[in-house]
Design an enzyme around this catalytic site. Sequence first.
Site, PDB file in Angstrom:
ATOM      1  N   SER A   1     -59.306   9.246  24.333  1.00  0.00           N
ATOM      2  CA  SER A   1     -59.739   9.868  25.591  1.00  0.00           C
ATOM      3  C   SER A   1     -58.598  10.228  26.526  1.00  0.00           C
ATOM      4  O   SER A   1     -58.834  10.886  27.558  1.00  0.00           O
ATOM      5  CB  SER A   1     -60.720   8.940  26.318  1.00  0.00           C
TER       6      SER A   1
ATOM      7  N   GLU B   1       0.790  -1.226   0.000  1.00  0.00           N
ATOM      8  CA  GLU B   1       0.000   0.000   0.000  1.00  0.00           C
ATOM      9  C   GLU B   1       0.825   1.280   0.000  1.00  0.00           C
ATOM     10  O   GLU B   1       0.362   2.308  -0.483  1.00  0.00           O
ATOM     11  CB  GLU B   1      -0.934   0.007   1.227  1.00  0.00           C
TER      12      GLU B   1
END
Length: 684
Positions: A379, A102
């Site tokens: 309610s 890399e």
Amino acid sequence: MHSQNHEFWHRVHLAIKNFNHRFQIWRWLILILLSCCLFVCTYYTVKVKTSNISNMKAALSTTTTIYDNKNQKAGSLYSQKGSFVELSQISPYIQDAVIATEDRTFYKNPGFSVKGMARAAISSVIHHGIVGGGSTLTQQLAKNALLTQKQTFSRKLEELFFAIEINRVYSKKDILTMYLNNAYFGNGVWGVQDAARRYFGKNASDVTVGEAATITGMLRSPSYYNPIDHMDNAISRRNVVLGLMADTGKISETQADNAKKTTLTLEDTFSQEDGYRYPYFFDAVVDEAIDRYGLKEDVMNKGLKIYTTLDTGYQSALQDSFEESWNFPSNASDGTKVQGASVAMDPKTGAVRAIVGGRGQHVFRGYNRATQMKRQPGSTMKPLAVYSPALQSGYHYDSELSNKLQKFGKNGYEPKNVDNQYSNKIPMYEALAQSKNVPAVWLLDKIGVSKGVQSVENFGIHVNKSDQNLALALGGLSTGVSPMQMARAYSAFANEGNLPNQSYCITKITDASGNVIAQNKNPGSHRIISTNTAKEMTSMLLGVFTSGTGRSAQPANFRVAGKTGSTEVPDSYGFGTKDQWIVGYTPDVVLSTWVGFDKTDQNHYMEGISETGITHLYKSELERLLPYTSQTQFKEKSAQQISQDTGANSDWLGNIGKQVQKGINDTGSKFNEWYNNLKGLLGQ
């Protein structure tokens, strides 16, 4: 003709030359170009310098941890995290393979490679766009740990500046350590330690040279080169890496040849700790960290410590109740489950103690019904929209209300009681306990819709203009409410009329180094109703559980106040409900619970009367949860008990006391209305 053309271009050249000489065009162009470069460099330099790069290794080496309300570890947030190990615990073969493959100049370069950047630039021209490649290990670390994966010119610039800063702050060994621990290796595995465990059943320190080359080979394309899914590709790539290691002198040609001949034996000993034990609460924590405190989506990768309001006893109680299918109504004919959601909250502060946002398989940061869902409250809205403002206006728990079937207003609105039972008069406490609809609408009509709207707004629930009518008494809200909103609203009854300023899950967040980066500085409350109104409401709401619609949800050995609610399906569907609610409380905790189908239609609704589908669940939750509370007892008697003790037609405070109380309540009501209007003007 040729002579004329030559003369024309000669004139053009002289004109340009004279124009440039006069206005110094090239100098201006150079100046503009240099200014742009200076601006870009300054911008990215400032961005990098303010990014706390010095905290990077600590953030990468630790997992974001969530702590409960006792500052005990409750779990961890996993994302791009592996088991972090130091460089001494990583085989030299892996280190050499990565550098050979890399970034061969890793130990010499300043964080970037001029040759690599030149190759990448040429490749970008050839392919007509930004492409990968050319990045050093340091640049790749910056991209993986700090930036996005987007291939854009601005991101490449950021990568370059971050790499330079990382190289300045950290040693090469630290950079290599962070890179190897933060790289992705396929199959949900991050870091070389977990990759070695996942593919070869050993620690990263113990891999062979061939295994090290295989692990390194996956960096180019984890999905294509991992040996579980693509063995042939993995071996081919391994051999390329071995060749590169030999070319750079990391291993001999003989070692490379011998390693190429070996077969890859796979073994999986990888296991990840399941730290996401309280999924819906943790989801809410992540959302709050992002939405309220402005942290980014990568909050889980920063090694943060998030201190929360979680009570693990409460949370386990709710989760255990949700796991028991018999607590819920039957599935639909196609197998669709009835869903549910619950929130437990400290009424004094608004601190959320527990959240369950659904049944079945949890999806990370998926749909959290406890916080994100909006449904009709039925309610459960009556105490907020009707009874509280009525008490503030001088009514009392035993005031007589009309219970006759009747029409209201110019539109002839005609509410009906669910049980179809009517009478000339009914005491307020009984109308509330039995959830009668007609008395609630009649009372809202008497005190005025505007008072009901203002009251609901004071409780922290917005009422759209289109909902400002008598249907508000029965929960007619077009946008609906969430269990979280209802828990906060009812906190005012449990907290002597004081509404928490906010509901919240996070008290403090620190970074991996212990620096406080966010803190909740507004955990207080403010008064919205008088203390006497809150106490009188509690007296009435106790009756819901002792003799009203919530009787079957009453937990053994505990007193609970609260309200049930439901919304009916169209008559064409059959006899049943769409939504069922119970919001209840003790002096220590408010528990708001909803059940229903996510989408209601003729095949997906709850059959039967309004409360039957939720009472089993609610009772189970309370009986598991309440033992973890301080078990503070109500000082109030239920309104039914007061009525029995003093006589059915007796005033609670006596005639003289009632008049005095009315004056106090009227004054308090006016003050609260003024206070909340002022708050609205201030944008609070």
